[in-house]
Motif scaffolding. Structure first.
Motif, mmCIF file in Angstrom:
data_model
loop_
_atom_site.group_PDB
_atom_site.id
_atom_site.type_symbol
_atom_site.label_atom_id
_atom_site.label_comp_id
_atom_site.label_asym_id
_atom_site.label_seq_id
_atom_site.Cartn_x
_atom_site.Cartn_y
_atom_site.Cartn_z
ATOM 1 N N VAL A 460 -75.987 3.076 -10.994
ATOM 2 C CA VAL A 460 -77.230 3.178 -10.231
ATOM 3 C C VAL A 460 -76.896 3.067 -8.754
ATOM 4 C CG1 VAL A 460 -79.517 2.200 -9.820
ATOM 5 C CG2 VAL A 460 -78.518 2.115 -12.119
ATOM 6 N N ASP A 461 -77.360 4.013 -7.961
ATOM 7 C CA ASP A 461 -77.115 4.007 -6.517
ATOM 8 C C ASP A 461 -78.459 3.923 -5.800
ATOM 9 O OD1 ASP A 461 -76.301 4.304 -3.925
ATOM 10 O OD2 ASP A 461 -75.128 6.132 -4.264
ATOM 11 N N THR A 462 -78.672 2.813 -5.061
ATOM 12 C CA THR A 462 -79.925 2.642 -4.320
ATOM 13 C C THR A 462 -79.903 3.348 -2.979
ATOM 14 O OG1 THR A 462 -79.171 0.597 -3.248
ATOM 15 C CG2 THR A 462 -80.232 0.386 -5.413
ATOM 16 N N HIS A 463 -78.702 3.784 -2.555
ATOM 17 C CA HIS A 463 -78.514 4.481 -1.273
ATOM 18 C C HIS A 463 -78.769 3.579 -0.064
ATOM 19 C CE1 HIS A 463 -77.836 8.336 -3.185
ATOM 20 N NE2 HIS A 463 -78.934 8.169 -3.911
ATOM 21 N N LYS A 464 -78.893 2.282 -0.277
ATOM 22 C CA LYS A 464 -79.089 1.352 0.834
ATOM 23 C C LYS A 464 -78.283 0.081 0.562
ATOM 24 C CE LYS A 464 -83.780 2.852 2.086
ATOM 25 N NZ LYS A 464 -85.195 2.452 2.246
ATOM 26 N N LYS A 465 -77.664 -0.439 1.610
ATOM 27 C CA LYS A 465 -76.965 -1.703 1.466
ATOM 28 C C LYS A 465 -77.963 -2.803 1.094
ATOM 29 C CE LYS A 465 -73.059 -0.753 4.543
ATOM 30 N NZ LYS A 465 -72.304 -1.198 5.747
ATOM 31 N N ARG A 466 -77.545 -3.624 0.152
ATOM 32 C CA ARG A 466 -78.365 -4.720 -0.373
ATOM 33 C C ARG A 466 -79.648 -4.198 -1.026
ATOM 34 N NH1 ARG A 466 -76.767 -9.642 1.362
ATOM 35 N NH2 ARG A 466 -78.849 -10.559 1.123
ATOM 36 N N GLY A 467 -79.616 -2.906 -1.382
ATOM 37 C CA GLY A 467 -80.781 -2.327 -2.049
ATOM 38 C C GLY A 467 -81.028 -2.928 -3.422
ATOM 39 N N LEU A 468 -79.975 -3.515 -4.004
ATOM 40 C CA LEU A 468 -80.130 -4.125 -5.327
ATOM 41 C C LEU A 468 -80.933 -5.417 -5.278
ATOM 42 C CD1 LEU A 468 -76.518 -3.587 -6.749
ATOM 43 C CD2 LEU A 468 -78.599 -2.351 -7.386
ATOM 44 N N LEU A 469 -81.131 -5.967 -4.090
ATOM 45 C CA LEU A 469 -81.882 -7.226 -3.976
ATOM 46 C C LEU A 469 -83.384 -6.994 -3.952
ATOM 47 C CD1 LEU A 469 -79.681 -9.151 -1.378
ATOM 48 C CD2 LEU A 469 -79.547 -9.168 -3.877
ATOM 49 N N LYS A 470 -83.782 -5.732 -3.842
ATOM 50 C CA LYS A 470 -85.214 -5.446 -3.831
ATOM 51 C C LYS A 470 -85.773 -5.519 -5.241
ATOM 52 C CE LYS A 470 -85.244 -2.569 0.333
ATOM 53 N NZ LYS A 470 -85.626 -1.249 0.896
ATOM 54 N N LEU A 471 -86.856 -6.232 -5.388
ATOM 55 C CA LEU A 471 -87.418 -6.465 -6.710
ATOM 56 C C LEU A 471 -87.856 -5.165 -7.379
ATOM 57 C CD1 LEU A 471 -88.189 -8.519 -8.842
ATOM 58 C CD2 LEU A 471 -90.421 -8.776 -7.711
ATOM 59 N N LYS A 472 -88.419 -4.242 -6.607
ATOM 60 C CA LYS A 472 -88.892 -2.988 -7.214
ATOM 61 C C LYS A 472 -87.729 -2.188 -7.808
ATOM 62 C CE LYS A 472 -88.702 -0.076 -3.061
ATOM 63 N NZ LYS A 472 -89.431 0.892 -2.230
ATOM 64 N N ASN A 473 -86.552 -2.256 -7.162
ATOM 65 C CA ASN A 473 -85.386 -1.575 -7.705
ATOM 66 C C ASN A 473 -84.889 -2.258 -8.980
ATOM 67 O OD1 ASN A 473 -85.461 0.257 -5.617
ATOM 68 N ND2 ASN A 473 -83.917 -0.803 -4.379
ATOM 69 N N LEU A 474 -84.887 -3.588 -8.958
ATOM 70 C CA LEU A 474 -84.462 -4.332 -10.147
ATOM 71 C C LEU A 474 -85.408 -4.073 -11.314
ATOM 72 C CD1 LEU A 474 -83.533 -7.735 -8.454
ATOM 73 C CD2 LEU A 474 -81.939 -6.039 -9.386
ATOM 74 N N GLU A 475 -86.698 -3.952 -11.007
ATOM 75 C CA GLU A 475 -87.662 -3.703 -12.079
ATOM 76 C C GLU A 475 -87.468 -2.328 -12.705
ATOM 77 O OE1 GLU A 475 -91.300 -4.381 -10.025
ATOM 78 O OE2 GLU A 475 -91.380 -6.528 -10.540
ATOM 79 N N LYS A 476 -87.085 -1.344 -11.888
ATOM 80 C CA LYS A 476 -86.808 -0.008 -12.432
ATOM 81 C C LYS A 476 -85.594 -0.062 -13.373
ATOM 82 C CE LYS A 476 -89.884 2.781 -10.587
ATOM 83 N NZ LYS A 476 -90.775 3.620 -11.409
ATOM 84 N N ILE A 477 -84.573 -0.772 -12.944
ATOM 85 C CA ILE A 477 -83.379 -0.911 -13.789
ATOM 86 C C ILE A 477 -83.744 -1.642 -15.082
ATOM 87 C CG2 ILE A 477 -81.058 -1.900 -13.945
ATOM 88 C CD1 ILE A 477 -80.824 -1.560 -10.904
ATOM 89 N N ASP A 478 -84.554 -2.688 -14.954
ATOM 90 C CA ASP A 478 -84.974 -3.451 -16.128
ATOM 91 C C ASP A 478 -85.790 -2.586 -17.078
ATOM 92 O OD1 ASP A 478 -85.350 -5.690 -17.772
ATOM 93 O OD2 ASP A 478 -87.259 -6.157 -16.808
ATOM 94 N N GLN A 479 -86.644 -1.740 -16.522
ATOM 95 C CA GLN A 479 -87.444 -0.844 -17.354
ATOM 96 C C GLN A 479 -86.551 0.098 -18.145
ATOM 97 O OE1 GLN A 479 -90.303 1.433 -15.095
ATOM 98 N NE2 GLN A 479 -91.060 2.540 -16.892
ATOM 99 N N PHE A 480 -85.517 0.616 -17.490
ATOM 100 C CA PHE A 480 -84.583 1.516 -18.169
ATOM 101 C C PHE A 480 -83.782 0.763 -19.243
ATOM 102 C CE2 PHE A 480 -80.382 3.831 -18.065
ATOM 103 C CZ PHE A 480 -80.824 4.918 -18.809
ATOM 104 N N GLU A 481 -83.388 -0.468 -18.927
ATOM 105 C CA GLU A 481 -82.626 -1.250 -19.900
ATOM 106 C C GLU A 481 -83.466 -1.583 -21.129
ATOM 107 O OE1 GLU A 481 -80.714 -4.671 -18.321
ATOM 108 O OE2 GLU A 481 -79.511 -3.536 -16.878
ATOM 109 N N LYS A 482 -84.734 -1.847 -20.933
ATOM 110 C CA LYS A 482 -85.599 -2.117 -22.079
ATOM 111 C C LYS A 482 -85.681 -0.903 -22.997
ATOM 112 C CE LYS A 482 -88.503 -5.660 -19.912
ATOM 113 N NZ LYS A 482 -89.851 -5.967 -19.356
ATOM 114 N N PHE A 483 -85.707 0.291 -22.383
ATOM 115 C CA PHE A 483 -85.678 1.502 -23.197
ATOM 116 C C PHE A 483 -84.365 1.614 -23.958
ATOM 117 C CE2 PHE A 483 -83.966 5.836 -23.360
ATOM 118 C CZ PHE A 483 -84.820 6.390 -24.295
ATOM 119 N N LEU A 484 -83.244 1.350 -23.293
ATOM 120 C CA LEU A 484 -81.941 1.446 -23.948
ATOM 121 C C LEU A 484 -81.844 0.502 -25.146
ATOM 122 C CD1 LEU A 484 -79.541 1.672 -20.849
ATOM 123 C CD2 LEU A 484 -80.275 3.534 -22.345
ATOM 124 N N ARG A 485 -82.481 -0.656 -25.048
ATOM 125 C CA ARG A 485 -82.445 -1.629 -26.142
ATOM 126 C C ARG A 485 -83.160 -1.109 -27.394
ATOM 127 N NH1 ARG A 485 -81.207 -7.059 -24.871
ATOM 128 N NH2 ARG A 485 -80.654 -7.350 -22.670
#
Length: 815
Positions: A460-485
């Motif tokens: 996953v590339d947020t295209h911004k430094k420290r972009g992974l600390l943004k909650l909205k980005n983490l929630e998108k990743i979490d949403q995708f992981e829930k699907f993978l499960r």
């Protein structure tokens, strides 16, 4: 040129044998350094965009295929004595050279918050060995409360558990890999003996180790078996041990050169190059068979041993060289690919096919010119009645039943077309191993309890430094992981999100219901505590190192890591293209983030498709090269068609057999067609060359030329086919599915080519060549093709009298 070469070999035979001996000793010295490899990444071009992306991914996050897993499902492991044995095993494996770390139930960490220091601390759940069963049961309840480990180290459904060993890549990619695996397996076997608990093994390190050891053992086994089987065939044909021992010496020397050349070229033995020594034995023996049969034929005619041997070199040298060149075409086309495993296979095989020709054309004339001449009994094979009757039957079909031949060919081609329509293109990571092998049985265990162990990655590339600390980005990743499960083929994913969820659970004192992402109010404390934990000097420091393998140093890119069952290329394509990618695009479109699948499994699957596509191109290239060889030899475009059509029929019928016997199209079976074309093309050249000679001798009477061609050229063609058929048949006993298919399909192809080249091709010559000289070109490279020596030979040029006068040959030189 060939006259001078014949004189040179006979005159300097002792010196030439000495030179070959010196080269062979050098090659044997180099061969001792040969190494084995089974690298899945070799199947994709290094310039492929996905391969470049995967290499960049590994530079950022590390290897994805360096984890060896050892699994078990036995409730007795949670009995005090057995659990302590598991703990001892874990500690022992962690000390094995080449193992970077071991994660198991006995080594799990529990994360808790340290309010005083505003940090998290990770401490072992099992600080010491439990002393009572009650203490063990209590600690196991703590283990089961940590959501992070569910589906990773412990199956929440079946209770199975595993040990995950992280291997040092430096050892995995060197000859030390097998020693490391042997050490690991030695300790695990001791555990099994003490506890009576069965262990299962999986992971790419184990698969690669198992495959390489099997390749090594099969290479030795099939090389020796090929020599034994072909040696027995030679004994049946020639009825003399000299005609067995010395051809076997020829191919034995070639095998030494083959392994030595692999080292000199900087290659390692893999699943394909491991086949070359035994293939060289099978292909090299026909050279010797052809030389000896021609030597026996002419000795019976002339009664002069030296004259017979010099005629062999002079008369059939060029044709035999061209036959070897045609055989090499089936391999050399692989050297034009940018796929490492195919390039190495093609280059090594091509070099050693010509080496086999070179060695046989020196050793056979040199040795047999010094041995006693063949006896009358040893020459009886030239008049073998069963072979004569078979060729007479072929002659009858060609002369009197051509419509039947054409109808039979059309019916078989039509049937083959139906079989071809049933061929499926599918491959598995370990599909070369039999279904009942221990590797596949163990894979089934992990797929049943952990949904597989083959690595699958997403970046996953947020295209911004420290972009992974943004909650909205983490929630998108979490949403995708829930699907993978929710996908049954996949294990639960591990990522930065997983660690943050585990930290949130720790923040709430380990309550499993808080295994989730922190909200905006919790996030500042949790991120701050994680940052403070990095230098805490305790187990949290180790945990932070693991965390950094899931996020890059800038906080811009994240890794989602999971495991997948070995479901095959077709199912993987369906899973990715019909389920995962559409959902992935739906979740991340418009988020400002990019996500892309990668990993060894993706690369391997793409590599198989890429190889099959490349082999299709190689097959067309091989047709072109075989046609070019025929054109150079005969200077006739019509002859090219006569040569290629029967071989096309052979390949179509072979493909039909694949379909009827449910042999899937995969790299190991697709390459068979290119190899078969090169080998089968030899027969066409044999027959057309002899036909050309007979047309010139009998005034362009086609029917007579065909009959003589079948009776004389057919003998050596059937001999060669029998040797090759027997030689390739041994591969049917291989444990590897691809090698087994190679043996079965090549053997089938060699049987079919006798129909194509000894029945269909002569029938076409009678139907479409009307004796007007269309096959005759006085400027052709092959001006005659001596099978039975109808014309008198001008042997004055051989100057045997001069050779005797100089003391090089003391035998009878009377012509």
């Amino acid at each position: 040129m060939w006259e001078q070469l014949a004189l040179f070999i006979i005159r300097f035979r002792i010196s030439l044998i000495a030179v070959l001996a010196v080269i062979t000793v050098f090659m044997a010295w180099k061969a001792k350094d040969v190494e084995m490899t089974y690298d899945f990444a070799q199947v994709v071009s290094p310039n492929d965009p996905d391969m470049i992306y995967f290499q960049d991914f590994k530079k950022t996050f590390g290897e994805d295929g360096n984890v060896l897993v050892v699994g078990l499902q036995d409730s007795s492991v949670y009995k005090l004595s057995n659990f302590n044995e598991l703990r001892i095993l874990t500690d022992t494996l962690a000390k094995v050279e080449g193992v970077n770390g071991v994660l198991s139930v006995s080594k799990l960490l529990n994360i808790s918050k340290d309010t005083a220091n505003n940090s998290f601390k990770a401490t072992p759940i099992f600080k010491t060995a439990p002393r009572t069963q009650a203490e063990l049961d209590s600690l196991m309840r703590v283990v089961n409360s940590v959501e992070f480990y569910k589906g990773q180290l412990i199956s929440p459904v079946t209770g199975a558990t595993l040990l995950a060993l992280t291997m040092d890549p430096k050892y995995l990619n060197s000859s030390r890999r097998q020693a490391v695996m042997n050490n690991i397996l030695g300790f695990t076997k001791q555990f099994e003996q003490k506890t009576k608990i069965k262990l299962h093994y999986a992971g790419l390190p184990y698969v690669r180790s198992t495959m390489t050891s099997k390749v090594a053992s099969e290479m030795k086994f099939f090389t020796l078996l090929a020599m034994a089987v072909t040696g027995l065939t030679l004994l049946v044909f020639f009825r003399t041990w000299s005609a067995v021992v010395f051809p076997l010496i020829v191919v034995g020397v070639t095998v030494v050169w083959c392994i030595g050349s692999i080292v000199l070229l900087g290659f390692k033995i893999n699943l394909l190059t491991g086949l070359i020594p035994s293939i060289i034995v099978v292909i090299g023996i026909p050279n010797c068979t052809y030389l000896l049969s021609r030597y026996h034929y002419d000795y019976r005619k002339s009664g002069n041993q030296m004259l017979a041997m010099t005629r062999v070199i002079r008369k059939i040298g060029l044709v035999t060289l061209m036959n070897n060149m045609t055989t090499a075409v089936g391999f050399i086309v692989f050297a034009f690919t940018d796929i490492s495993i195919l390039y190495q296979f093609g280059l090594v095989a091509t070099i050693n096919i010509f080496a086999a020709f070179f060695i046989s054309f020196i050793l056979i004339p040199a040795v047999f010119s010094m041995l006693p001449p063949p006896t009358a009994k040893q020459l009886e094979h030239l008049d073998a009645k069963p072979l004569t009757k078979l060729l007479e039957f072929f002659d009858y079909l060609v002369l009197h039943r051509r419509p039947t031949v054409y109808v039979a060919a059309l019916v078989m081609v039509a049937g083959a077309a139906f079989g071809i329509s049933r061929i499926e293109s599918v491959s598995y990571m370990v599909d070369d191993l039999p279904k009942k092998s221990s590797v596949n049985a163990d894979l089934a265990f992990f797929e049943s309890h952990f949904n597989g162990v083959m690595p699958l990655e997403f970046e996953v590339d947020t295209h911004k430094k420290r972009g992974l600390l943004k909650l909205k980005n983490l929630e998108k990743i979490d949403q995708f992981e829930k699907f993978l499960r929710t996908q049954p083929e996949l294990s639960p994913p591990v990522s930065l999100v997983t660690f943050l969820k585990a930290s949130t659970q720790a923040f709430y004192n380990g309550d499993p219901k808080f295994f989730r992402l922190p909200d905006n109010s919790e996030r500042p404390y949790i991120l701050s505590a994680l940052a403070n934990s990095r230098g805490a000097g305790n187990e949290a420091g180790m945990n932070s190192k693991l965390l950094r393998s899931f996020a890059d140093s800038t906080g811009q890119k994240a890794r989602i890591s999971l495991k997948i069952a070995d479901i095959g290329s077709q199912n993987l394509d369906s899973l990715m293209n019909k389920r995962i990618l559409p959902e992935m695009n739906r979740i991340f479109t418009g988020s400002g983030m990019d996500i892309r699948p990668t990993g060894t499994t993706i690369i391997f699957t793409k590599g198989n498709e890429y190889i099959i596509h490349t082999l299709r191109e190689s097959l067309f290239l091989a047709f072109g090269l075989v046609g070019l060889v025929v054109l150079i030899l005969f200077r006739s475009a019509r002859t090219v068609l006569f040569a290629l059509i029967p071989n096309a029929v052979t390949l179509i019928l072979t493909a039909g057999i694949m379909g009827f016997f449910n042999i899937p199209l995969k790299p190991s079976t697709a390459l068979i067609f290119v190899i078969a074309l090169g080998i089968d093309g030899d027969n066409s050249i044999h027959l057309l060359a002899k036909f050309r000679q007979e047309m010139a001798l009998n005034g362009h009477r086609v029917r007579q030329a065909v009959s003589v061609t079948l009776s004389e050229a057919g003998t050596s063609m059937i001999y060669t086919s029998i040797v090759l058929f027997v030689g390739f048949s041994i591969f049917a006993f291989s444990e590897f599915g691809g090698t087994k298919a190679l043996g079965l399909l090549m053997s089938a192809s060699l049987l079919i080519t006798n129909f194509s080249n000894l029945i269909l091709l002569p029938a076409m010559l009678i139907t479409f060549d009307h004796g007007r000289g269309n096959l005759i070109d006085n400027n052709a490279l092959i001006r005659h093709y001596d099978e039975s020596y109808h014309e008198e030979d001008d042997d004055a040029e051989l100057n045997l009298a001069r050779m005797k006068k100089e003391g090089d040959y003391a035998g009878d030189y009377t012509i």
